[in-house]
Design an enzyme around this catalytic site. Sequence first.
Site: not given
Ligand code: GLN
Length: 478
Positions: A78, A153, A177
């Site tokens: 990532k 994400s 994410s």
């Molecule tokens: N979807 C969650 C958010 O928008 C988690 C994001 C993540 O785990 N980085 O914060």
Amino acid sequence: MNILDYSAIELVDKIKSEEISALEVVNEYIGSIEKSMDLNVFISTRFESAREEAAKVDERIKKGEKLGALAGLPIVLKDNIVVKDEITTCGSKMLENFNSPYSSTVYEKIVEADGIVLGKANMDEFAMGSTTRNSYFGPTKNPLNADLIPGGSSGGSAAAIAANNGIIAVGSDTGGSVRQPASFCGVVGIKPTYGSISRFGVVSMANTFDQVGTMGRNVKDAAILLNTLIGTDENDSTALGNKEFKLDFNFNDEEYLKNIKIAIPSIFMEIELEAEVKAEFEKAIEILKANGVEVKVVETEYLKYSTEVYHLLANGEISYNLSRFDGIRYGYRSEKYTDISELYKFSRSEAFGDEVKKRIMVGTYIMSQEASEEFYKKGLKLRTLIKNEIEKIFEDYDFILSPTSSIMPFAIDSDISNIEIYKSDIFTVPTNIFGGCGMSVPMPKLENGLSVGIHFMGNRFDDANLIKMGIAFEGLVK
Ligand code: GLN
């Protein structure tokens, strides 16, 4: 069989026994990436370095050297995990040209295990989102259906596995994410216990929730990557490693399942699920029960506040963590400023996207003197109550079961509200609030080519057991 059809575990064996060369494997995967460029999986690739590294792996095998557990495997990172002298963007204009002066411990460990990084995957800006639409570099498409989001994400990392753009991938998981995009792309995603993998060189979003996780086409593949990453780190005092962690692939599934007790919090049964999610979740419960697993609904009081608590606390941490991007030390600097306060203001307003700005503003307010009693401190208290409640469940049960997401991947151009998207994270955020481990395992593909992820949440440091559960469950639904 085609090189792309082998699992990571099979490939390492074949590379080490010189049946297939690491260079052939890397070239095959690069070919696959080149064929699917329209998915927008990568922010940057490093094909030449990857080929050179693969050739070196082959040379060392020929010389009879003993190689690491990831020898020659094509891996995707990532783009919030830094590699020395290479660009790390976090999906943001802010870091579009940021060249890291050092490497993350995660990357060092992959290199130590002789893995080959092919490139850096697309992501929601600074890991804020569930869609990979919040990237400065444009959305990633879901390889299972290119009209749909891949989740986020870490959507680039998940899409990479689904599209054979890498065999195993690294993501980060602050509230789901790794697990949610894995679910949306029909692959396996594991978020280990908080603190088991070093965050040194992983750009922080909300540091009391952030944890690196891994993805693969199956549980064992994701687990071998996890195994090489878990450990302490003198550069990260929160990296505790996991002394209990030991990979065990040689166990009797049938016997194992008969001793497993699973809890489903009653509040999880009340959440509205999209039709396919509901049907597949019910199927999963039936399959587990039919194989001797005890599945019981348990009452909870505070778990239902998880999404609110997560956003309160995470936004507070986000506002602190992102204050370092000031136009001076890192990244983008506006050209229009006339004094120092304009330099900060213009650099940040020109380079951050809307979701990031919104969270910084909310977080700054929550942490302010006037609001912190009312919001931040209440959030902290609720976090403790939720943690205690989950701890109590683990006194009697091995895992907490749920779908990974309440919804199916939606169209990239969908106008679904942000609140709906936040709400769909209800099954993954409790793991991060608690600090335990969680895993998404895909159900078989549906007629429309998509799949529903089933989520297992495990106790802190019970990751080895979680992986066994995943392997056993995968065996049942295959
Ligand atoms: N979807 C969650 C958010 O928008 C988690 C994001 C993540 O785990 N980085 O914060």
